[in-house]
Scaffold this active site. Structure first.
Site, PDB file in Angstrom:
ATOM      1  N   LYS A  64     -22.494 -30.175  18.338  1.00 31.97           N
ATOM      2  CA  LYS A  64     -23.662 -29.675  19.000  1.00 31.97           C
ATOM      3  C   LYS A  64     -23.938 -30.221  20.390  1.00 31.97           C
ATOM      4  CE  LYS A  64     -28.531 -27.855  18.556  1.00 31.97           C
ATOM      5  NZ  LYS A  64     -29.558 -27.578  17.886  1.00 31.97           N
ATOM      6  N   SER A 111     -31.535 -22.990  17.035  1.00 29.28           N
ATOM      7  CA  SER A 111     -30.802 -23.285  18.147  1.00 29.28           C
ATOM      8  C   SER A 111     -29.428 -23.608  18.144  1.00 29.28           C
ATOM      9  CB  SER A 111     -31.668 -24.222  18.784  1.00 29.28           C
ATOM     10  OG  SER A 111     -31.648 -25.498  18.061  1.00 29.28           O
ATOM     11  N   SER A 123     -33.815 -24.827  13.091  1.00 34.23           N
ATOM     12  CA  SER A 123     -32.484 -24.615  13.932  1.00 34.23           C
ATOM     13  C   SER A 123     -31.098 -24.732  13.295  1.00 34.23           C
ATOM     14  CB  SER A 123     -32.465 -25.224  15.225  1.00 34.23           C
ATOM     15  OG  SER A 123     -33.356 -24.780  16.103  1.00 34.23           O
TER      16      SER A 123
HETATM   17  N1  GLN Z   1     -36.878 -21.958  16.642  1.00 28.07           N
HETATM   18  C1  GLN Z   1     -37.685 -23.224  16.738  1.00 28.07           C
HETATM   19  C2  GLN Z   1     -37.937 -23.294  18.117  1.00 28.07           C
HETATM   20  O1  GLN Z   1     -37.554 -22.847  19.140  1.00 28.07           O
HETATM   21  C3  GLN Z   1     -36.945 -24.171  16.120  1.00 28.07           C
HETATM   22  C4  GLN Z   1     -35.899 -24.803  16.992  1.00 28.07           C
HETATM   23  C5  GLN Z   1     -35.371 -26.027  16.419  1.00 28.07           C
HETATM   24  O2  GLN Z   1     -35.359 -26.335  15.108  1.00 28.07           O
HETATM   25  N2  GLN Z   1     -34.535 -26.769  17.242  1.00 28.07           N
HETATM   26  O3  GLN Z   1     -38.723 -24.227  18.358  1.00 28.07           O
END
Ligand code: GLN
Length: 493
Positions: free
Chosen positions: A78, A158, A182
């Site tokens: 990532k 994400s 995410s």
């Molecule tokens: N969707 C969540 C957010 O936008 C989680 C993001 C994440 O876990 N990095 O904050």
């Protein structure tokens, strides 16, 4: 060329050991597949030449019996993990030319175990999002499509580059991070296994920070066994991360010798009341049945404060983000847009460098931390967080694991929710409580919905009990109706 679609981490490990193919042949096969899959937009950067050089070294080590546990196996990283000498952008314009001079601890651990990086995978900008549409490199496309439809779907976020790449067999393992879901949500949307370890299990050192008290690294893989293998290689105490847990990394693969009979699983009442799609609800009931048949006691439990998890998360995470992202000012590192004076340099750099969602989070975070609102929002959210944590600890006095769906729906269309932040945030309703409590959780593909899209089941256990996640998770893999792979519709013939 090797057909990498039929391979996974553990089968590759065995094949390399037996000499069925070499690491170099394997890396070449992945490169060819990645080159044919540009439509999915998964990789921000590729490092093919280094990968081929590294494969030769690994082949030498395998021959001489000096191989690491995952020697010669390719991996996608990532683009939030700093990789020495390789661009690390967090999928943001503000870091578009950032080349770290150091290696994150997690990637260092993986490389030490013998793994070979194919490149850096896309994500929502600074890991903020649930659809991988906020990347400065454009949306990532889910390899799955509904039956009889050509509509392009999001891979979740994400870590959408990671989930799409594993689902499309563009790497057998990808690193990911989970602040509010995410790892698990993109895994659910793509039919892959996503593990969020206990907070403190994997070092945060060298990972671009979003919300430091919630961020945790973990793997996305094709199988539960691969998830255990990957965690083994990623985890461990690190004195460079002040919240790293000095706890022994057990042999996670041992979960395979265990029996579920007589153990117990909790079903949270409050989650049953959520707005879930019919297919997801039915799939959840089916999974409960699988455990009953295996002799597991099913208990109804209460997590009364979880209904406040989403609002608490969307106060705490932006608050920490606004502080973490203050460093991107055009002076220290990253993009710089010159201005007449220092103030305008700051403003222009941040205005041009950050995308809309990141700006929204910084604004929210700054607001809830400002004098006069701190007590009303930030402090209150921290109190709610503690109550949620206590709910879980109470539940784990009577059950070994908690079972819920991972997401309220299956993958949605690209562009469908992006202009409605609240709708987007509601995707995290089932995953966020786990981060607030610092617990480990896994999402495992549990079937296909009526339009043929993958669904995921989430298992949650007590702190540092990842082993039970694997133990319980295995049953889902063995019981679900076989999930076939997505067809290669995106590859030009
Ligand atoms: N969707 C969540 C957010 O936008 C989680 C993001 C994440 O876990 N990095 O904050």
């Amino acid at each position: 060329m090797i057909d990498v679609r039929v391979l996974d981490l553990s089968s590759i490990r065995d094949s390399l050991k037996k000499g069925d193919f070499t690491s170099k042949e394997l890396v070449k096969s992945y490169i060819e597949r990645i080159e044919g899959s540009s439509k999915l937009n998964t990789y921000n950067t590729t490092t093919f030449e280094q990968a081929l050089d590294r494969a030769e070294i690994s082949d030498g080590k395998i021959k001489k019996n000096e191989a690491g546990p995952l020697e010669g196996i390719p991996i996608g990283i990532k683009d939030l993990f700093c990789t020495q000498g390789v661009k690390t952008t967090a999928s943001s314009k503000i870091l578009e030319n950032f080349i770290p001079s150091y290696e994150s601890t997690v990637t260092e651990n993986l490389f030490k175990s013998g793994m070979i990086m194919l490149g850096k995978l896309s994500n929502d900008e600074f890991a903020m999002g649930s659809s991988n549409e906020t990347s400065a490199n454009g949306a990532v496309v889910n390899p799955w499509r509904s039956r009889n439809s050509e509509k392009e779907l999001v891979p979740g976020g994400s870590s959408g580059g990671s989930s799409a790449a594993v689902a499309a067999s563009l790497c057998p393992l990808a690193t990911a991070t989970d602040t509010g879901g995410s790892i698990r949500q993109p895994a659910a949307f793509t039919g892959t296994v996503g593990l969020k370890p206990t907070y403190g299990r994997c070092s945060r050192w060298g990972i671009v920070a979003f919300a430091s008290s919630l961020d945790q690294a973990g793997p996305i893989t094709k199988t539960v066994r691969d998830s255990a293998l990957a965690l083994q290689a990623m985890a461990g105490y690190d004195n460079k991360d002040s919240t790293s847990a000095n706890i022994e990394v057990e042999n996670f693969e041992n979960y395979r010798n265990s029996n579920l009979n007589g153990m117990s699983i909790g079903i949270p009442k409050e989650f049953e009341e959520l707005d879930l799609s019919l297919d997801i609800r039915q799939n959840w009931e089916e999974a409960i049945q699988w455990y009953k048949e295996a002799g597991v006691n099913i208990k109804s439990i209460n997590l009364p404060h979880c209904k406040y998890a989403l609002p608490a998360y969307y106060i705490i995470a932006p608050a920490e983000a606004s502080s973490n992202l203050a460093r991107y000012d055009g002076v220290k590192y990253g993009k710089r847009v010159p201005g007449e004076d220092l103030d305008s340099l700051y403003k222009r750099t941040r205005a041009e460098g950050f995308g809309d969602e990141v700006k929204r989070r910084i604004l929210m975070g700054t607001y809830v931390l400002s004098a006069g609102y701190y007590d009303a929002y930030y402090l209150k959210a921290q109190k709610v967080r503690r109550l949620i944590h206590e709910d879980f600890l109470e539940a784990f006095k009577t059950v070994d694991a908690i079972l819920t769906p991972t997401t309220p729906t299956t993958a949605f269309g690209i562009g469908e929710n992006i202009s409605d932040p609240l709708k987007m945030y509601s995707n995290d309703i089932l995953t966020v409580p786990v981060n607030l409590a610092g617990l480990p959780a896994i999402s495992i593909p549990s079937g296909l919905d009526s339009s043929g899209l993958p669904m995921g089941i989430q298992l949650i256990t007590n702190h540092f009990d990842e082993k039970s996640l694997f133990k319980f998770g295995r049953l889902i893999e063995e019981s679900r109706v076989n999930i076939e792979m997505p067809t290669d519709w995106w590859i030009k013939k």
